[in-house]
Scaffold this motif. Structure first.
Motif, PDB file in Angstrom:
ATOM      1  N   ALA A 106      -1.702  16.567   3.667  1.00 34.86           N
ATOM      2  CA  ALA A 106      -0.714  17.385   2.959  1.00 34.86           C
ATOM      3  C   ALA A 106      -1.255  18.773   2.647  1.00 34.86           C
ATOM      4  O   ALA A 106      -2.372  18.928   2.156  1.00 34.86           O
ATOM      5  CB  ALA A 106      -0.285  16.696   1.661  1.00 34.86           C
ATOM      6  N   GLY A 107      -0.446  19.783   2.983  1.00 33.43           N
ATOM      7  CA  GLY A 107      -0.841  21.161   2.756  1.00 33.43           C
ATOM      8  C   GLY A 107      -1.556  21.788   3.930  1.00 33.43           C
ATOM      9  O   GLY A 107      -1.694  23.010   3.997  1.00 33.43           O
ATOM     10  N   ARG A 108      -2.014  20.967   4.866  1.00 34.44           N
ATOM     11  CA  ARG A 108      -2.700  21.458   6.048  1.00 34.44           C
ATOM     12  C   ARG A 108      -1.771  21.396   7.260  1.00 34.44           C
ATOM     13  O   ARG A 108      -0.842  20.596   7.309  1.00 34.44           O
ATOM     14  CB  ARG A 108      -3.952  20.633   6.337  1.00 34.44           C
ATOM     15  N   ILE A 109      -2.059  22.207   8.253  1.00 35.34           N
ATOM     16  CA  ILE A 109      -1.301  22.173   9.500  1.00 35.34           C
ATOM     17  C   ILE A 109      -1.907  21.100  10.401  1.00 35.34           C
ATOM     18  O   ILE A 109      -3.117  21.093  10.647  1.00 35.34           O
ATOM     19  CB  ILE A 109      -1.333  23.547  10.207  1.00 35.34           C
ATOM     20  N   VAL A 110      -1.064  20.196  10.858  1.00 39.97           N
ATOM     21  CA  VAL A 110      -1.493  19.127  11.770  1.00 39.97           C
ATOM     22  C   VAL A 110      -0.890  19.419  13.143  1.00 39.97           C
ATOM     23  O   VAL A 110       0.330  19.507  13.280  1.00 39.97           O
ATOM     24  CB  VAL A 110      -1.033  17.743  11.269  1.00 39.97           C
ATOM     25  N   SER A 111      -1.731  19.581  14.143  1.00 32.39           N
ATOM     26  CA  SER A 111      -1.238  19.917  15.477  1.00 32.39           C
ATOM     27  C   SER A 111      -0.556  18.726  16.125  1.00 32.39           C
ATOM     28  O   SER A 111      -0.798  17.563  15.766  1.00 32.39           O
ATOM     29  CB  SER A 111      -2.389  20.379  16.377  1.00 32.39           C
ATOM     30  N   ARG A 112       0.295  19.003  17.100  1.00 36.68           N
ATOM     31  CA  ARG A 112       0.958  17.937  17.834  1.00 36.68           C
ATOM     32  C   ARG A 112      -0.074  17.047  18.531  1.00 36.68           C
ATOM     33  O   ARG A 112       0.064  15.819  18.561  1.00 36.68           O
ATOM     34  CB  ARG A 112       1.937  18.524  18.857  1.00 36.68           C
ATOM     35  N   ALA A 113      -1.112  17.672  19.077  1.00 37.23           N
ATOM     36  CA  ALA A 113      -2.151  16.906  19.771  1.00 37.23           C
ATOM     37  C   ALA A 113      -2.859  15.953  18.814  1.00 37.23           C
ATOM     38  O   ALA A 113      -3.155  14.801  19.167  1.00 37.23           O
ATOM     39  CB  ALA A 113      -3.158  17.859  20.414  1.00 37.23           C
ATOM     40  N   ASP A 114      -3.118  16.421  17.593  1.00 31.41           N
ATOM     41  CA  ASP A 114      -3.778  15.556  16.609  1.00 31.41           C
ATOM     42  C   ASP A 114      -2.890  14.390  16.202  1.00 31.41           C
ATOM     43  O   ASP A 114      -3.371  13.263  15.991  1.00 31.41           O
ATOM     44  CB  ASP A 114      -4.166  16.363  15.367  1.00 31.41           C
ATOM     45  N   LEU A 115      -1.582  14.647  16.061  1.00 28.82           N
ATOM     46  CA  LEU A 115      -0.653  13.562  15.727  1.00 28.82           C
ATOM     47  C   LEU A 115      -0.619  12.518  16.836  1.00 28.82           C
ATOM     48  O   LEU A 115      -0.666  11.314  16.574  1.00 28.82           O
ATOM     49  CB  LEU A 115       0.753  14.120  15.494  1.00 28.82           C
ATOM     50  N   ILE A 116      -0.521  12.974  18.085  1.00 29.53           N
ATOM     51  CA  ILE A 116      -0.478  12.044  19.219  1.00 29.53           C
ATOM     52  C   ILE A 116      -1.768  11.238  19.286  1.00 29.53           C
ATOM     53  O   ILE A 116      -1.746  10.015  19.492  1.00 29.53           O
ATOM     54  CB  ILE A 116      -0.221  12.812  20.529  1.00 29.53           C
ATOM     55  N   GLU A 117      -2.900  11.905  19.092  1.00 32.01           N
ATOM     56  CA  GLU A 117      -4.183  11.200  19.126  1.00 32.01           C
ATOM     57  C   GLU A 117      -4.277  10.160  18.016  1.00 32.01           C
ATOM     58  O   GLU A 117      -4.765   9.044  18.213  1.00 32.01           O
ATOM     59  CB  GLU A 117      -5.329  12.201  19.001  1.00 32.01           C
TER      60      GLU A 117
ATOM     61  N   GLU B 281       0.864  -1.170   0.000  1.00 31.13           N
ATOM     62  CA  GLU B 281       0.000   0.000   0.000  1.00 31.13           C
ATOM     63  C   GLU B 281       0.897   1.214   0.000  1.00 31.13           C
ATOM     64  O   GLU B 281       1.754   1.363   0.855  1.00 31.13           O
ATOM     65  CB  GLU B 281      -0.894   0.003   1.239  1.00 31.13           C
ATOM     66  N   GLU B 282       0.701   2.078  -0.970  1.00 29.30           N
ATOM     67  CA  GLU B 282       1.579   3.231  -1.107  1.00 29.30           C
ATOM     68  C   GLU B 282       0.796   4.531  -1.076  1.00 29.30           C
ATOM     69  O   GLU B 282      -0.372   4.586  -1.476  1.00 29.30           O
ATOM     70  CB  GLU B 282       2.377   3.147  -2.414  1.00 29.30           C
ATOM     71  N   LYS B 283       1.461   5.549  -0.557  1.00 25.61           N
ATOM     72  CA  LYS B 283       0.948   6.913  -0.617  1.00 25.61           C
ATOM     73  C   LYS B 283       2.020   7.751  -1.291  1.00 25.61           C
ATOM     74  O   LYS B 283       3.205   7.552  -1.048  1.00 25.61           O
ATOM     75  CB  LYS B 283       0.673   7.462   0.782  1.00 25.61           C
ATOM     76  N   GLU B 284       1.582   8.697  -2.112  1.00 28.83           N
ATOM     77  CA  GLU B 284       2.561   9.527  -2.811  1.00 28.83           C
ATOM     78  C   GLU B 284       2.083  10.965  -2.823  1.00 28.83           C
ATOM     79  O   GLU B 284       0.972  11.265  -3.268  1.00 28.83           O
ATOM     80  CB  GLU B 284       2.777   9.028  -4.237  1.00 28.83           C
ATOM     81  N   THR B 285       2.887  11.852  -2.282  1.00 29.85           N
ATOM     82  CA  THR B 285       2.586  13.279  -2.292  1.00 29.85           C
ATOM     83  C   THR B 285       3.845  14.056  -1.929  1.00 29.85           C
ATOM     84  O   THR B 285       4.761  13.500  -1.310  1.00 29.85           O
ATOM     85  CB  THR B 285       1.454  13.626  -1.297  1.00 29.85           C
ATOM     86  N   ALA B 286       3.901  15.308  -2.321  1.00 31.44           N
ATOM     87  CA  ALA B 286       5.013  16.209  -1.997  1.00 31.44           C
ATOM     88  C   ALA B 286       6.370  15.618  -2.388  1.00 31.44           C
ATOM     89  O   ALA B 286       7.379  15.853  -1.731  1.00 31.44           O
ATOM     90  CB  ALA B 286       5.005  16.546  -0.515  1.00 31.44           C
ATOM     91  N   GLY B 287       6.386  14.828  -3.462  1.00 31.17           N
ATOM     92  CA  GLY B 287       7.640  14.235  -3.918  1.00 31.17           C
ATOM     93  C   GLY B 287       8.103  13.048  -3.101  1.00 31.17           C
ATOM     94  O   GLY B 287       9.219  12.561  -3.285  1.00 31.17           O
ATOM     95  N   LEU B 288       7.242  12.554  -2.202  1.00 36.68           N
ATOM     96  CA  LEU B 288       7.576  11.397  -1.368  1.00 36.68           C
ATOM     97  C   LEU B 288       6.686  10.222  -1.756  1.00 36.68           C
ATOM     98  O   LEU B 288       5.509  10.387  -2.075  1.00 36.68           O
ATOM     99  CB  LEU B 288       7.357  11.712   0.110  1.00 36.68           C
TER     100      LEU B 288
ATOM    101  N   PRO C 237      15.277  17.512   3.202  1.00 41.32           N
ATOM    102  CA  PRO C 237      15.492  17.952   4.586  1.00 41.32           C
ATOM    103  C   PRO C 237      14.433  18.917   5.111  1.00 41.32           C
ATOM    104  O   PRO C 237      14.201  18.998   6.306  1.00 41.32           O
ATOM    105  CB  PRO C 237      16.869  18.630   4.531  1.00 41.32           C
ATOM    106  N   ASP C 238      13.793  19.674   4.214  1.00 41.46           N
ATOM    107  CA  ASP C 238      12.838  20.694   4.640  1.00 41.46           C
ATOM    108  C   ASP C 238      11.406  20.330   4.278  1.00 41.46           C
ATOM    109  O   ASP C 238      10.533  21.200   4.172  1.00 41.46           O
ATOM    110  CB  ASP C 238      13.203  22.046   4.005  1.00 41.46           C
ATOM    111  N   CYS C 239      11.167  19.042   4.096  1.00 41.99           N
ATOM    112  CA  CYS C 239       9.845  18.598   3.656  1.00 41.99           C
ATOM    113  C   CYS C 239       8.766  18.865   4.714  1.00 41.99           C
ATOM    114  O   CYS C 239       7.657  19.264   4.395  1.00 41.99           O
ATOM    115  CB  CYS C 239       9.905  17.106   3.336  1.00 41.99           C
ATOM    116  N   ILE C 240       9.121  18.658   5.975  1.00 42.10           N
ATOM    117  CA  ILE C 240       8.173  18.883   7.069  1.00 42.10           C
ATOM    118  C   ILE C 240       8.490  20.226   7.716  1.00 42.10           C
ATOM    119  O   ILE C 240       9.576  20.419   8.266  1.00 42.10           O
ATOM    120  CB  ILE C 240       8.249  17.765   8.120  1.00 42.10           C
TER     121      ILE C 240
END
Length: 230
Positions: free
Chosen positions: A175-186, A135-142, A217-220
């Motif tokens: 991708a393109g949206r801001i993901v908060s630290r709390a949302d990542l942890i959840e 299963e692959e995901k592809e975006t932002a050159g990754l 190096p500056d992807c995130i």
């Protein structure tokens, strides 16, 4: 290394434990539960044995002759990507955080409850076997391969830990949206990856380092006070 159990469809669980009594107990337990236990008795080249035997899961002690379990887990995550459950007498929260930060899938302290241990083994194997089909995901050159636990770009391919894989997967989904630290942890907790704010920072640093290895190096981007953006 000795091998117990037969059958082509049996899932292989490698036991990396230097206490002979515990090692034998685990091997018998696994065999009785229908697994194929792979018992490590030579601790000089464990990573080489992992590559040769290709286990589905490793039960890993921390205190080992020579290389400790932390270093071994880190090495395996860089080069192999096999699931790892730490089984250890070290019960400090700091050790658990370190083990999970290095890519461990779970952490169980001795003396362990046999039903709990078996339930954790089943859970980790169920999650990993659910990714058998690529299963692959592809975006932002990754290009993220969830089955192999790798990310690729023009600069090459690197192996990610389970935590790094899920963090990047979440960011790619948004991708393109801001993901908060709390949302990542959840998001990680929903996937039974037990991670706190400090562990997230450690994994984010490691993930960025690996992306730098493949020329991104500056992807995130860090959006101060808000979160991260891919």
């Amino acid at each position: 290394m000795s091998r117990t159990g037969t059958g082509l469809t049996m899932q292989k669980v490698m036991i990396v434990e230097d206490d002979g009594a515990i090692r034998d107990e685990l091997a018998l337990l696994l065999e009785n539960e229908g697994y194929c236990p792979l018992v490590v008795t030579d601790f000089t080249d464990i990573e080489g044995q992992v590559r040769k035997e290709a286990p589905d899961l490793i039960l890993l002690d921390i205190c080992l002759p020579g290389q400790d379990g932390f270093a071994l887990c880190a090495g395996l995550r860089r080069g192999v990507g096999v699931s790892v459950i730490f089984v250890t007498s070290r019960d400090s929260g700091q050790d658990e955080v370190r083990a999970l930060s290095l890519g461990g899938d779970d952490y169980i302290t001795k003396p362990y409850s046999v039903p709990v241990l078996l339930a954790r083994i089943r859970a980790v194997l169920r999650r990993s076997s659910g990714q058998e089909k690529p299963e692959e995901k592809e975006t932002a050159g990754l290009r993220l391969n969830l089955a192999r636990g790798t990310v690729s770009a023009e600069g090459g391919t690197v192996v990610l830990s389970r935590n790094e894989l899920q963090i990047l997967s979440c960011l790619m989904d948004q991708a393109g949206r801001i993901v908060s630290r709390a949302d990542l942890i959840e998001e990680l907790w929903d996937k039974r990856i037990y991670i706190d704010d400090n562990t997230l920072s450690v994994n984010m640093t490691r993930l960025r380092g690996k992306l730098a290895e493949i020329g991104r190096p500056d992807c995130i981007q860090t959006r101060r006070g808000m979160g991260y953006q891919l």
